[in-house]
Every structure is written in structure tokens, then in C-alpha cells.
Design an enzyme around this catalytic site. Structure first.
Site, PDB file in Angstrom:
ATOM      1  CE  LYS A   9     -10.431 -53.052  15.818  1.00  0.00           C
ATOM      2  NZ  LYS A   9     -10.526 -51.577  16.033  1.00  0.00           N
ATOM      3  NE  ARG A  85     -20.124 -50.103  19.779  1.00  0.00           N
ATOM      4  CZ  ARG A  85     -19.355 -49.529  18.848  1.00  0.00           C
ATOM      5  NH1 ARG A  85     -18.644 -50.265  18.006  1.00  0.00           N
ATOM      6  NH2 ARG A  85     -19.277 -48.221  18.760  1.00  0.00           N
ATOM      7  NE  ARG A 102     -12.158 -50.497  21.135  1.00  0.00           N
ATOM      8  CZ  ARG A 102     -13.124 -50.170  20.291  1.00  0.00           C
ATOM      9  NH1 ARG A 102     -14.055 -49.285  20.656  1.00  0.00           N
ATOM     10  NH2 ARG A 102     -13.185 -50.707  19.079  1.00  0.00           N
ATOM     11  CG  ASN A 112      -9.590 -49.511  18.925  1.00  0.00           C
ATOM     12  OD1 ASN A 112      -9.359 -50.439  18.167  1.00  0.00           O
ATOM     13  ND2 ASN A 112     -10.569 -48.634  18.714  1.00  0.00           N
ATOM     14  CG  HIS A 115     -15.075 -54.767  15.070  1.00  0.00           C
ATOM     15  ND1 HIS A 115     -15.461 -53.553  14.558  1.00  0.00           N
ATOM     16  CD2 HIS A 115     -16.070 -55.638  14.761  1.00  0.00           C
ATOM     17  CE1 HIS A 115     -16.639 -53.692  13.952  1.00  0.00           C
ATOM     18  NE2 HIS A 115     -17.035 -54.947  14.054  1.00  0.00           N
TER      19      HIS A 115
HETATM   20  P1  DAT Z   1     -15.582 -48.608  16.843  1.00  0.00           P
HETATM   21  O1  DAT Z   1     -14.450 -49.569  16.568  1.00  0.00           O
HETATM   22  O2  DAT Z   1     -15.594 -48.178  18.297  1.00  0.00           O
HETATM   23  O3  DAT Z   1     -16.919 -49.124  16.361  1.00  0.00           O
HETATM   24  P2  DAT Z   1     -15.587 -46.894  14.497  1.00  0.00           P
HETATM   25  O4  DAT Z   1     -16.453 -47.926  13.856  1.00  0.00           O
HETATM   26  O5  DAT Z   1     -16.036 -45.470  14.462  1.00  0.00           O
HETATM   27  O6  DAT Z   1     -15.278 -47.267  16.033  1.00  0.00           O
HETATM   28  O7  DAT Z   1     -14.138 -46.942  13.837  1.00  0.00           O
HETATM   29  C1  DAT Z   1     -13.545 -48.186  13.513  1.00  0.00           C
HETATM   30  C2  DAT Z   1     -12.099 -48.130  13.934  1.00  0.00           C
HETATM   31  O8  DAT Z   1     -11.426 -47.110  13.198  1.00  0.00           O
HETATM   32  C3  DAT Z   1     -11.862 -47.787  15.409  1.00  0.00           C
HETATM   33  O9  DAT Z   1     -11.953 -48.915  16.246  1.00  0.00           O
HETATM   34  C4  DAT Z   1     -10.500 -47.219  15.361  1.00  0.00           C
HETATM   35  C5  DAT Z   1     -10.442 -46.509  14.024  1.00  0.00           C
HETATM   36  N1  DAT Z   1     -10.751 -45.087  14.175  1.00  0.00           N
HETATM   37  C6  DAT Z   1     -11.972 -44.547  14.426  1.00  0.00           C
HETATM   38  N2  DAT Z   1     -11.918 -43.228  14.520  1.00  0.00           N
HETATM   39  C7  DAT Z   1     -10.607 -42.902  14.336  1.00  0.00           C
HETATM   40  C8  DAT Z   1      -9.884 -41.679  14.320  1.00  0.00           C
HETATM   41  N3  DAT Z   1     -10.490 -40.508  14.514  1.00  0.00           N
HETATM   42  N4  DAT Z   1      -8.550 -41.765  14.105  1.00  0.00           N
HETATM   43  C9  DAT Z   1      -7.929 -42.928  13.911  1.00  0.00           C
HETATM   44  N5  DAT Z   1      -8.547 -44.130  13.898  1.00  0.00           N
HETATM   45  C10 DAT Z   1      -9.873 -44.105  14.113  1.00  0.00           C
HETATM   46 MG    MG Z   2     -17.547 -49.530  14.432  1.00  0.00          MG
END
Ligand code: DAT
Ligand code: MG
Length: 148
Positions: A9, A85, A102, A112, A115
Site C-alpha cells: 500500500k 496471509r 504488519r 497496515n 494487502h
Molecule cells: P485485510 O486487509 O486483512 O484482508 P479486510 O479485507 O477486512 O482486511 O479490510 C480491508 C482493509 O480495510 C484493511 O486492510 C484495513 C481496512 N479496515 C478493515 N477493517 C477496518 C476497521 N474496522 N477500521 C478501519 N479500517 C479497516
Molecule cells: Mg481483505
């Protein structure tokens, strides 16, 4: 071989973590199949995160992803989606294990660093979205030193 979509990112690029992150996937034994530095627009970021469009953080997430160049990659290997992951760590960096990307390099969930596709099915969709031109066909000469 299974493939996954990995994206460093904008914060990961700005913070100079590209080499470190690529090194972790390389050293594990996964193969790089596609790689590009690209700045995406809002519509593209919204498409990538379409499943999260109803979430309250969606707008901030899209703003973050379009805020600078990202490194889009395709990595291949046995169980690369699940293992990718694990290398990345939990979504919230304060809960990511030390030793994960992370866990080692991030603090806030909205910064974070990286992706990774969450399933083989979403990997296929994301690779098609980010690499419509296709990816490289090659096999590492180390293959038989990594797989039995
Ligand atoms: P990941 O990136 O671990 O697959 P995700 O697909 O649930 O997680 O969410 C995509 C991104 O969105 C994640 O990397 C960071 C952001 N995100 C997720 N949950 C969040 C939250 N509760 N508050 C703020 N940003 C969030
Ligand atoms: Mg995701």
C-alpha cells in the site's frame, strides 16, 4: 500452482518497505509472477474494495489507497493464499503477531502497509482486475530445492 494478489500500500512504498516485503516472499520460496508500481484512481480502488463498500471506513480506505503509488504483485506457490496471509499478519497491526509484516511494521489498521487476497476465489478476481494484461509464465530453477 496457486496464485495470490499482494499489494504494498502507499504507506509501505513511502516508508521504503518494498525490498523488505518482496524479500520475505522470495525467501519463503514463492515465485514472483507479476510486479508493477501503479497509482490507481478512486473508481479502481472502489472496485478492488467493492465488498467493503457499506463499511464506515470505506471512504477513508479508498482515499488511502489512491494517495500514492502501490506495488501490485502476483505470487505463486503451494498454499500461497493462506500462507501469504500468515506472512502479512492480522488486519489490525496491534493484533498481528511479531514476525509478520504488519506485526513488525505497522500500528494503525488504516495504515497496515500491505494487502493480500483472502481466498483463491478473490485472488482470481483481484489478479484479473490488477493484471488484465496477464502475468509471466516461468518456473524457478530452484523449484526442486523448494518442493519435494
Ligand atoms: P485485510 O486487509 O486483512 O484482508 P479486510 O479485507 O477486512 O482486511 O479490510 C480491508 C482493509 O480495510 C484493511 O486492510 C484495513 C481496512 N479496515 C478493515 N477493517 C477496518 C476497521 N474496522 N477500521 C478501519 N479500517 C479497516
Ligand atoms: Mg481483505
Amino acid at each position: 500452482m496457486e496464485q495470490t494478489f499482494i499489494m504494498i500500500k502507499p504507506d509501505g512504498v513511502q516508508r521504503g518497505l518494498v525490498g523488505e516485503i518482496i524479500g520475505r516472499f522470495e525467501k519463503k520460496g514463492f515465485s514472483l509472477k507479476g510486479l508493477k508500481l501503479i497509482t490507481v484512481d478512486r473508481a479502481f480502488a472502489e472496485k478492488h474494495y467493492a465488498d467493503l463498500s457499506a463499511k464506515p471506513f470505506f471512504n477513508g480506505l479508498v482515499e488511502y489507497i489512491v494517495s500514492g503509488p502501490v506495488v501490485a504483485m502476483v505470487w505463486a506457490g503451494k498454499s500461497v493464499v493462506t500462507t501469504g496471509r500468515k506472512i502479512i499478519g492480522a488486519t489490525n497491526p496491534l493484533e498481528s503477531a511479531a514476525g509478520t509484516i504488519r506485526g513488525d511494521y505497522a500500528i494503525d489498521i488504516g495504515r497496515n502497509v500491505i494487502h493480500g487476497s483472502d481466498s483463491v476465489e478473490s485472488a482470481k478476481k483481484e489478479i484479473a482486475l490488477w493484471f488484465p494484461e496477464g502475468v509471466a509464465e516461468w518456473q524457478s530453477s530452484l523449484h526442486s530445492w523448494i518442493y519435494e
